[in-house]
Design an enzyme around this catalytic site. Structure first.
Site, PDB file in Angstrom:
ATOM      1  N   TYR A  49     -17.321  14.541 -16.338  1.00  0.00           N
ATOM      2  CA  TYR A  49     -17.786  13.156 -16.288  1.00  0.00           C
ATOM      3  C   TYR A  49     -18.833  13.038 -15.158  1.00  0.00           C
ATOM      4  O   TYR A  49     -18.652  13.646 -14.095  1.00  0.00           O
ATOM      5  CB  TYR A  49     -16.586  12.223 -16.068  1.00  0.00           C
ATOM      6  CG  TYR A  49     -16.983  10.860 -15.585  1.00  0.00           C
ATOM      7  CD1 TYR A  49     -17.837  10.063 -16.343  1.00  0.00           C
ATOM      8  CD2 TYR A  49     -16.534  10.378 -14.358  1.00  0.00           C
ATOM      9  CE1 TYR A  49     -18.223   8.820 -15.878  1.00  0.00           C
ATOM     10  CE2 TYR A  49     -16.915   9.134 -13.898  1.00  0.00           C
ATOM     11  CZ  TYR A  49     -17.764   8.361 -14.662  1.00  0.00           C
ATOM     12  OH  TYR A  49     -18.161   7.138 -14.199  1.00  0.00           O
ATOM     13  N   ARG A 106       0.830  -1.217   0.000  1.00  0.00           N
ATOM     14  CA  ARG A 106       0.000   0.000   0.000  1.00  0.00           C
ATOM     15  C   ARG A 106       0.862   1.263   0.000  1.00  0.00           C
ATOM     16  O   ARG A 106       0.390   2.367  -0.243  1.00  0.00           O
ATOM     17  CB  ARG A 106      -0.978  -0.028   1.181  1.00  0.00           C
ATOM     18  CG  ARG A 106      -1.929   1.144   1.230  1.00  0.00           C
ATOM     19  CD  ARG A 106      -3.234   0.851   1.975  1.00  0.00           C
ATOM     20  NE  ARG A 106      -3.067   0.028   3.152  1.00  0.00           N
ATOM     21  CZ  ARG A 106      -2.551   0.453   4.302  1.00  0.00           C
ATOM     22  NH1 ARG A 106      -2.142   1.689   4.437  1.00  0.00           N
ATOM     23  NH2 ARG A 106      -2.445  -0.374   5.328  1.00  0.00           N
ATOM     24  N   ASP A 119      -8.791  17.500 -16.414  1.00  0.00           N
ATOM     25  CA  ASP A 119      -8.966  16.077 -16.702  1.00  0.00           C
ATOM     26  C   ASP A 119      -8.609  15.889 -18.171  1.00  0.00           C
ATOM     27  O   ASP A 119      -9.292  16.420 -19.059  1.00  0.00           O
ATOM     28  CB  ASP A 119     -10.417  15.670 -16.401  1.00  0.00           C
ATOM     29  CG  ASP A 119     -10.638  14.174 -16.547  1.00  0.00           C
ATOM     30  OD1 ASP A 119     -10.019  13.565 -17.440  1.00  0.00           O
ATOM     31  OD2 ASP A 119     -11.444  13.612 -15.790  1.00  0.00           O
ATOM     32  N   LYS A 153      -9.180   4.325 -19.588  1.00  0.00           N
ATOM     33  CA  LYS A 153      -9.606   4.642 -20.948  1.00  0.00           C
ATOM     34  C   LYS A 153      -8.426   4.471 -21.932  1.00  0.00           C
ATOM     35  O   LYS A 153      -7.974   3.368 -22.141  1.00  0.00           O
ATOM     36  CB  LYS A 153     -10.202   6.051 -20.957  1.00  0.00           C
ATOM     37  CG  LYS A 153     -11.253   6.272 -19.851  1.00  0.00           C
ATOM     38  CD  LYS A 153     -12.407   5.315 -19.971  1.00  0.00           C
ATOM     39  CE  LYS A 153     -13.574   5.511 -19.035  1.00  0.00           C
ATOM     40  NZ  LYS A 153     -13.378   5.761 -17.635  1.00  0.00           N
TER      41      LYS A 153
HETATM   42  N1  PLP Z   1     -12.739  11.340 -15.900  1.00  0.00           N
HETATM   43  C1  PLP Z   1     -13.350  11.087 -17.074  1.00  0.00           C
HETATM   44  C2  PLP Z   1     -13.292  12.116 -18.164  1.00  0.00           C
HETATM   45  C3  PLP Z   1     -14.029   9.885 -17.268  1.00  0.00           C
HETATM   46  O1  PLP Z   1     -14.636   9.655 -18.445  1.00  0.00           O
HETATM   47  C4  PLP Z   1     -14.077   8.938 -16.212  1.00  0.00           C
HETATM   48  C5  PLP Z   1     -14.798   7.658 -16.370  1.00  0.00           C
HETATM   49  O2  PLP Z   1     -15.546   7.487 -17.311  1.00  0.00           O
HETATM   50  C6  PLP Z   1     -13.449   9.253 -14.999  1.00  0.00           C
HETATM   51  C7  PLP Z   1     -12.782  10.458 -14.890  1.00  0.00           C
HETATM   52  C8  PLP Z   1     -13.478   8.292 -13.855  1.00  0.00           C
HETATM   53  O3  PLP Z   1     -12.596   7.254 -14.093  1.00  0.00           O
HETATM   54  P1  PLP Z   1     -12.748   5.749 -13.544  1.00  0.00           P
HETATM   55  O4  PLP Z   1     -13.972   5.179 -14.185  1.00  0.00           O
HETATM   56  O5  PLP Z   1     -11.468   5.115 -13.940  1.00  0.00           O
HETATM   57  O6  PLP Z   1     -12.905   5.860 -12.060  1.00  0.00           O
END
Ligand code: PLP
Length: 397
Positions: free
Chosen positions: A126, A72, A191, A216
């Site tokens: 998101y 961890r 992001d 992704k």
């Molecule tokens: N940021 C964006 C732009 C996303 O599309 C997503 C998930 O779809 C996230 C953050 C969150 O990521 P995770 O699903 O890996 O927790």
């Protein structure tokens, strides 16, 4: 010893970094593939020395020198992925987490634990990021603004300004440089999941923190969940301390797969973007489509608003998988109002420009003509025959 100019390693291109960063020591180790270290614990025969190392981590958050103590706290395979991603984003450091949401949570906790509980954010984000901020689940408070309202919304307790560009799901783009200017001394978190460092490096535009859902494009094959933050070393130290205390670590196998994914990231993103641009062009000329959202920056995501029922399109695709998520080698399509942004209140969805007719497609590596014929048939509500599904393997699902 003074370094002569000829001894300075020239900066390497992104495609080269993608296959070499985080792996420079492999030849000296006598291996070619990255070692995968699955240890949860490590021998600690000298407890006095371990105590000193742990004290240093508690005081500074710097990566442990020497072998890890406990999974961890640190993991060598994950550290290779962190090193590689930091290099691709042009950051001093990167800290990996179990998912994108775990990474965002850790960043919010870093700021909140310093008494900076207020976040200024621009919609759309998101769906789950929107929810995490809007619900105040972590004790933070959010002010939603248009980009022009950032400066005015900043308060003495503002710890972070958060944006996505291109944004999920509308692919709206923001001028990160102008935004960073409006943030003053407050760090701007961008992001960068949709653009990836192949198309955009937000730190070069003045953002101070870059977030990825590594699930992704970084992974790229739809088989690993992960998140990562690229930032300066001081912030990385705080993130490592939060990660140690809250436990949202990336599994070493996920770290291995993400590092492997990075090596093909530039090739995948460029090829998928070329196909997406062509599909966006065809959709833009199609009378069954009301509006197409495709970023000026490019990218492999296309969003479009259909004239007829979007649910029928979802139900009619055959080659494209009707599924949430994005960034894989195969194409996916989903209805944000029903899935990725369902958790966002309907009014807030609308204020973020997310229409009920909107579909979001993640374009993969398939041939453009095959994708277009699938989309074309689905838009007409004429699903093509499904390919025969082999019975093998269904029991294991
Ligand atoms: N940021 C964006 C732009 C996303 O599309 C997503 C998930 O779809 C996230 C953050 C969150 O990521 P995770 O699903 O890996 O927790």
């Amino acid at each position: 010893m003074e370094t002569t100019p000829s001894a300075v390693t020239p900066p390497r291109a992104l495609a080269t970094e993608a296959v070499h960063a985080g792996r420079e020591d492999l030849a000296a180790l006598g291996v070619h593939a990255t070692p995968l270290d699955l240890s949860t614990t490590y021998p600690s025969a000298d407890s006095r020395a371990e105590a000193a190392r742990l004290d240093e981590f508690a005081a500074t958050g710097a990566r442990l020198s020497g072998p890890p103590v406990y999974g961890r706290l640190d993991n060598p395979t994950v550290a290779r992925f962190e090193e590689a991603l930091a290099r691709l984003e042009g950051a001093e450091a990167a800290v990996a987490f179990a998912s994108g949401m775990a990474a965002l949570s850790a960043m919010l906790l870093v700021r909140a634990s310093a008494g900076l509980r207020h976040v200024v954010a621009v919609r759309p984000l998101y769906g789950c990021s929107d929810h995490l901020l809007n619900s105040g689940l972590l004790g933070t408070e959010v002010t939603w603004v248009d980009p022009a309202g950032i400066e005015e919304a900043i308060r003495p307790d503002t710890g972070l300004v958060m944006v996505e560009s291109p944004a999920n799901p509308t692919l709206a783009e923001l001028d990160l440089r102008a935004l960073a200017h409006s943030c003053g001394t407050v760090p701007l978190l961008a992001d960068n999941t949709f653009a990836t460092p192949v198309l955009q490096r937000p730190l070069e535009s003045g953002a101070r923190v870059v977030l990825h859902s590594a699930t992704k494009y970084l992974g790229g094959h739809g088989d690993v969940l992960g998140g990562v933050i690229a930032c300066d070393e001081a912030t990385a130290r705080q993130l490592r301390q939060i990660r140690f205390a809250t436990g949202g670590v990336l599994h070493p196998l996920a770290g291995y797969l993400l590092l492997r994914g990075l090596s093909t990231l530039p090739v995948r993103v460029r090829a998928q973007s070329a196909t997406a641009a062509e599909l966006a062009r065809r959709l833009g000329e199609d009378p069954r489509v009301r509006r197409v959202h495709y970023p000026r920056l490019g990218g492999a995501m296309v969003a479009f608003e259909v004239v007829d029922d979007p649910h029928e399109v979802i139900a009619s695709v055959r080659l494209i998988t009707p599924a949430v998520s994005l960034g894989s080698v195969d194409s996916l399509i989903q209805h944000p109002g029903s899935i990725s942004h369902r958790i966002v209140d309907e009014r807030d969805r609308r204020s973020g420009g997310i229409s009920d007719r909107l579909l979001r497609m993640s374009v993969g590596l398939e041939d453009v003509e095959d994708l277009w014929s699938d989309l074309d048939a689905a838009l007409s509500g004429r699903p093509r025959e499904r390919a025969a599904t082999p019975a093998v393997g269904t029991a294991a699902r």
